[in-house]
Every structure is written in structure tokens, then in C-alpha cells.
Design an enzyme around this catalytic site. Structure first.
Site, PDB file in Angstrom:
ATOM      1  N   LYS A   1       0.673  -1.278   0.132  1.00 49.39           N
ATOM      2  CA  LYS A   1      -0.035  -0.222  -0.207  1.00 49.39           C
ATOM      3  C   LYS A   1       0.921   1.314   0.123  1.00 49.39           C
ATOM      4  O   LYS A   1       2.056   1.097   0.298  1.00 49.39           O
ATOM      5  CB  LYS A   1      -0.935   0.022   1.296  1.00 49.39           C
TER       6      LYS A   1
ATOM      7  N   ARG B   1      -3.121 -10.168   5.597  1.00 50.03           N
ATOM      8  CA  ARG B   1      -3.476 -10.117   4.226  1.00 50.03           C
ATOM      9  C   ARG B   1      -2.738  -9.627   3.547  1.00 50.03           C
ATOM     10  O   ARG B   1      -2.260  -8.355   3.362  1.00 50.03           O
ATOM     11  CB  ARG B   1      -5.074  -9.440   4.066  1.00 50.03           C
TER      12      ARG B   1
END
Length: 278
Positions: A223, A257
Site C-alpha cells: 500500500k 492479508r
């Protein structure tokens, strides 16, 4: 925690592999649109040690627009069917749409992973029905705004306190609707309506999210919170992924995740070893 007829004991962090069957996800968009390629990727994730495979048919990257229900179903259902037929893994469906929840769980998904925390019309009713009838839990995530607008100008007085308050309200709502308390998983939502400082405040205080005595999911894989801090493009963020997910795991994360399953499974093995020695 029970996922249909499967049980996972969260005696240490588990790894969830990300499988996006979308043309436009920020990291792997377009790579696994083909069912056979998606099956191969799932096989690799399971082989490397993923407990969960999270399948998504709609990108929720910053600025993403919504996908029609039929298009999302066309993307995810064949992949879920194929993976369910071939592998002994827990399939998670990454969706906010009640119709997708219903059809995905009908062909093998055993966890609902909803970035909108069951707040779309009909989602809570459907998820509650699935929890009651099929013992399928839901993971609810915090997001300020929507994927289209969430990163325009997120603001908090205290991001940690506000996310904790959000979970208190949503957990009560789910239980009042008919969920068993232990059918709920939570996700603070790194990158979803948070700026760089917000994300690292959440990570620094991650342990606070274990106060609910529920599994907590950490999802920071590739991210912007990593890329912008380290000045790395999407394909060169593995060091940041390992660092952030290690911190989250040490601070109580139950599920990590990630895209790079093998590397994070190695992290989990080391943490498990640390926890096993005196």
C-alpha cells in the site's frame, strides 16, 4: 473461529493470500482475470502456507468506481467454484454486495470480507442469514468515505479512538441483528480514508484493537503507506510489507492479508517460534 465446517484456532497469526480477479486493482490488476491463472495463483498460495485465499472482483483502490453486480459475479463465481473444487482452503469473498455474498457462499466461500462493514442496503440481512444458516463469519473493516473519495482529505481528531468507537457500534449492530459474537472479525482499514500519519498511528497502537477479543486482520500489503514513506513503487515494497506485518503480528494481528504469501509465512514461523520458547 468456525468458517462453515472448518475451524481455525488463532494461536498465532494466519496468512490470507490476496487474489484479485479484476482488471484494475492497484497491484495485480489484470494478472488473474483468466480462471486458469487464478487457479494457479491460488495453488501457489496454498502450497506456500496461506490459510485463507481472499477473492475480489471489484477494485477498492483509492479513486475506484463501483462495479455492477453481474460483472462482479462473472469475475468471482467461476474462480471460487474452481478453487473450492481443488483445494482444502478457506475462501474469503471480498465484496460489499449482498447478491455477491449469497452466490459466492453458495459455491464455496466461507468468509465475507467487507470493506464497507455490511453497511450497503441488504448486506447486513444477508450476512446475518449466512451466519445463522451456514456458520459463515464476516470481517468488517473501517473506512472513512468510499473508495472513490476516501483519500481526498481524510480527517480525524484521534484516528485510533474513532476507529475503536466505530467497531464498538458495528459489533453491537451485528450482534443485535443475530450474529454470534465470535462470528465477527475486524479490520482497521489501513489506507482506507487515512493519511500517512493515520496509518502509522493505527499500526503503532494496533494492540488496542485486540480489546474486543475477536480476530483482527491487518492488511497493508504493497500500500501507499509503505510506498510513500520509502519512496518505492508497487513492485518494490516487500521489505516494507515484511516490516509492517511483523509489527502487526507482534501487536496481536490474527490474520495478515498479503500478496507475497511465502515471505509473510516466514514471518509467521519466526513469530510462532518466539512465542513457543520460554
Amino acid at each position: 473461529m468456525e468458517f462453515g465446517n472448518k475451524t481455525v484456532v488463532f494461536d498465532g497469526p494466519k496468512v490470507m493470500g490476496i487474489l484479485n480477479v479484476t482488471p484494475d486493482s492497484f497491484s495485480d490488476g489484470g494478472k488473474y482475470k483468466d480462471v486458469n491463472k487464478a487457479i494457479d495463483q491460488a495453488a501457489e498460495m496454498v502450497k506456500k502456507g496461506a490459510t485463507f485465499v481472499d477473492i475480489g472482483g471489484e477494485s477498492t483502490r483509492p479513486g475506484a468506481t463501483e462495479v455492477l453486480v453481474d460483472e462482479e459475479l462473472n469475475r468471482v463465481i467461476p474462480v471460487i467454484e474452481a478453487i473450492h473444487a481443488r483445494f482444502d482452503t478457506i475462501i474469503s469473498i471480498d465484496t460489499s454486495k449482498p447478491q455477491v455474498m449469497l452466490e459466492a457462499t453458495a459455491v464455496g466461500a466461507r468468509l465475507i470480507n467487507d470493506v464497507r462493514a455490511l453497511r450497503l442496503d441488504g448486506a447486513l440481512d444477508v450476512a446475518t442469514k449466512l451466519a445463522k444458516e451456514k456458520n459463515i463469519p464476516s470481517c468488517i473493516m473501517h473506512m472513512q468515505g468510499s473508495p472513490l473519495t476516501m483519500q481526498n482529505n481524510p480527517k480525524y481528531d484521534s484516528v485510533v479512538d474513532e476507529v475503536l468507537a466505530f467497531f464498538r457500534e458495528r459489533i453491537d449492530t451485528l450482534v443485535d441483528a443475530g450474529f454470534k459474537y465470535k462470528q465477527i472479525m475486524i479490520d482497521p482499514g489501513f489506507g482506507f480514508g487515512k493519511n500517512l500519519e493515520d496509518n502509522y498511528q493505527l499500526l503503532k497502537h494496533f494492540l488496542q484493537f485486540t480489546e474486543f477479543d475477536l480476530p483482527v486482520l491487518a492488511g497493508m500489503s504493497r500500500k501507499r503507506m509503505i510506498g510513500n514513506l520509502l519512496n518505492k513503487d508497487v513492485e518494490n515494497r516487500l521489505t516494507g510489507d515484511i516490516s509492517t506485518h511483523t509489527i502487526a503480528a507482534l501487536y496481536g494481528a490474527s490474520v495478515l492479508r498479503v500478496h507475497d504469501v511465502e515471505a509473510i509465512v516466514d514471518v509467521v514461523k519466526i513469530i510462532d517460534k518466539i512465542n513457543s520458547v520460554s
